[in-house]
Design an enzyme around this catalytic site. Structure first.
Site, PDB file in Angstrom:
ATOM      1  N   SER A  62       0.804  -1.234   0.000  1.00 36.53           N
ATOM      2  CA  SER A  62       0.000   0.000   0.000  1.00 36.53           C
ATOM      3  C   SER A  62       0.835   1.280   0.000  1.00 36.53           C
ATOM      4  O   SER A  62       0.285   2.360  -0.234  1.00 36.53           O
ATOM      5  CB  SER A  62      -0.935   0.008   1.200  1.00 36.53           C
ATOM      6  OG  SER A  62      -2.008  -0.847   0.957  1.00 36.53           O
ATOM      7  N   LYS A  65       0.602   3.380  -2.975  1.00 33.79           N
ATOM      8  CA  LYS A  65      -0.557   4.267  -3.212  1.00 33.79           C
ATOM      9  C   LYS A  65      -0.139   5.737  -3.211  1.00 33.79           C
ATOM     10  O   LYS A  65      -0.748   6.568  -3.877  1.00 33.79           O
ATOM     11  CB  LYS A  65      -1.634   4.029  -2.154  1.00 33.79           C
ATOM     12  CG  LYS A  65      -2.302   2.674  -2.276  1.00 33.79           C
ATOM     13  CD  LYS A  65      -3.138   2.328  -1.055  1.00 33.79           C
ATOM     14  CE  LYS A  65      -3.819   0.986  -1.229  1.00 33.79           C
ATOM     15  NZ  LYS A  65      -4.386   0.438   0.000  1.00 33.79           N
ATOM     16  N   TYR A 189      -2.389  -1.996 -10.630  1.00 38.14           N
ATOM     17  CA  TYR A 189      -2.438  -1.925  -9.160  1.00 38.14           C
ATOM     18  C   TYR A 189      -1.684  -3.101  -8.523  1.00 38.14           C
ATOM     19  O   TYR A 189      -0.879  -2.909  -7.607  1.00 38.14           O
ATOM     20  CB  TYR A 189      -3.904  -1.873  -8.695  1.00 38.14           C
ATOM     21  CG  TYR A 189      -4.048  -1.911  -7.198  1.00 38.14           C
ATOM     22  CD1 TYR A 189      -3.750  -0.797  -6.412  1.00 38.14           C
ATOM     23  CD2 TYR A 189      -4.437  -3.079  -6.537  1.00 38.14           C
ATOM     24  CE1 TYR A 189      -3.843  -0.841  -5.024  1.00 38.14           C
ATOM     25  CE2 TYR A 189      -4.536  -3.129  -5.157  1.00 38.14           C
ATOM     26  CZ  TYR A 189      -4.241  -2.012  -4.413  1.00 38.14           C
ATOM     27  OH  TYR A 189      -4.318  -2.063  -3.036  1.00 38.14           O
ATOM     28  N   TYR A 240      -4.927   3.820   7.680  1.00 42.35           N
ATOM     29  CA  TYR A 240      -6.293   3.279   7.665  1.00 42.35           C
ATOM     30  C   TYR A 240      -7.054   3.644   8.930  1.00 42.35           C
ATOM     31  O   TYR A 240      -6.959   4.755   9.413  1.00 42.35           O
ATOM     32  CB  TYR A 240      -6.284   1.752   7.459  1.00 42.35           C
ATOM     33  CG  TYR A 240      -5.401   1.367   6.318  1.00 42.35           C
ATOM     34  CD1 TYR A 240      -5.742   1.721   5.024  1.00 42.35           C
ATOM     35  CD2 TYR A 240      -4.205   0.707   6.514  1.00 42.35           C
ATOM     36  CE1 TYR A 240      -4.930   1.402   3.964  1.00 42.35           C
ATOM     37  CE2 TYR A 240      -3.381   0.392   5.461  1.00 42.35           C
ATOM     38  CZ  TYR A 240      -3.757   0.751   4.186  1.00 42.35           C
ATOM     39  OH  TYR A 240      -2.946   0.450   3.150  1.00 42.35           O
ATOM     40  N   VAL A 258       1.167  -3.977   3.647  1.00 46.63           N
ATOM     41  CA  VAL A 258       1.116  -5.327   4.222  1.00 46.63           C
ATOM     42  C   VAL A 258       2.385  -6.150   3.966  1.00 46.63           C
ATOM     43  O   VAL A 258       2.520  -7.248   4.477  1.00 46.63           O
ATOM     44  CB  VAL A 258      -0.128  -6.136   3.765  1.00 46.63           C
ATOM     45  CG1 VAL A 258      -1.405  -5.570   4.327  1.00 46.63           C
ATOM     46  CG2 VAL A 258      -0.185  -6.252   2.259  1.00 46.63           C
TER      47      VAL A 258
END
Ligand code: DON
Length: 316
Positions: A62, A65, A189, A240, A258
């Site tokens: 992530s 991102k 992605y 998050y 992760v």
């Protein structure tokens, strides 16, 4: 400084026992949960302070991102991006998407959760391969490391088992939020998540963003303002549903993945890279959180701590 980093690693090593290596992507489950690495990139040019397994490679997951968001902003300008994706923090896990199915919801909450990131990746101009190439090039440039590549096994494993991401992409497609080649967007992605780095790369990417996004041209916003904006985005959305608590307890704009990475972006041109693949229940590195918490407390790095770094880092 290295002595301090080693001490902090040792004091937090026990936290790996509270976490579990991600196994929902089978190839990630192969990571050695005992590895821990830390790098702090100092303000000036080439200064890097590292300890532990700082040479160990892991996938961005992530953390990518942040980079795809920057590429999408370069291609479209920020206004266009925020017409499609929100700027709201979330109390949901990174891969949640039930709210997206509500009739009154037309945007993912923010670009740092999976749905928002898939959407922003889809806004990068070009086909799947061109989009990925732009993300990879920017990653290399930010880390000043032309050898950064991606882990083919993790990429294929993500692609094969990515039903949740596929579901949210098709849900967005059915609501007219994400148009075009859905499988191609997902492919980019999955591949961007598989880009491989070490903690030195992460710390340098953090430093790059903190020190003003040199060379990143985005219509309608200066590089400095973009740097300020990204720090705000990560402060509120980077971890998050743990973001609020993390903001209070750590106080450093950060992004986790992760793969076990945490990238911290300090306000004054410094970056932090941490790796430890055992994850807590929020999908954040368990020992990584302990380490950055202690670093923040001992060096007064919390952005609200006005005792901040009276001494130079070199003094440690
Ligand atoms: O979308 C996924 O499932 C992963 N490839 C990335 C998720 C992730 O890293 C969440 N971070 N903590």
């Amino acid at each position: 400084m290295e002595i301090l980093l080693n001490e902090i690693i040792d004091r937090n090593r026990h936290l790996i026992e509270n976490g579990k290596v991600a196994n929902y992507i089978p190839a990630l489950a192969k990571a050695d949960y005992r590895k821990i690495g830390v790098t702090v990139a100092g303000r000036t040019g080439s200064l890097l302070y590292s300890a532990g397994d700082y040479n160990e490679k892991f996938t961005l997951q992530s953390i990518s991102k942040v980079i795809s968001f920057l590429v999408a902003a370069m291609d479209n300008g920020l206004d266009h991006i925020f017409e499609k994706v929100g700027l709201d923090s979330t109390d949901e896990p990174f891969n949640a998407f039930t709210k997206l199915d509500l009739p009154n919801i037309h945007k993912p909450a923010n670009p740092m959760i999976n749905s928002g990131a898939i959407l922003t990746t889809g806004m990068i101009k070009g086909d799947s391969q061109e989009r990925f190439q732009k993300i990879l090039e920017l990653t290399r440039r930010m880390a000043n490391n032309p050898y950064i590549g991606y882990d083919e096994e993790v990429y294929l494993s993500e692609k094969e088992t990515g039903s949740r991401n596929r579901s949210m992409a098709y849900l967005m497609n059915s609501k007219g939020i994400l148009d075009g080649d859905v499988e191609g967007v997902l492919d980019t992605y999955f591949k961007q998540c598989s880009i491989q780095v070490d903690t030195m790369d992460l710390a340098k990417i953090g430093r790059f963003i903190s020190s003003g996004c040199e060379g990143i041209d985005i219509k309608g916003i200066s590089r400095k303002d973009m740097s300020v904006m990204v720090k705000g985005l990560l402060f509120t959305c980077g971890m998050y549903n743990y973001s609020a608590r993390y903001a209070i307890e750590v106080g450093i704009p950060s992004k986790s993945g992760v793969g076990g990475g945490i990238m911290g972006i300090l306000p004054d041109g410094m970056g932090i890279g941490i790796f430890s693949p055992a994850l807590d229940e929020n999908g954040n590195s368990s020992a990584g959180i302990g380490i950055i918490k202690e670093l923040s407390r001992r060096l007064h790095l919390n952005i609200f701590d006005d005792r901040k770094l009276q001494a130079d880092l070199e003094a440690y």
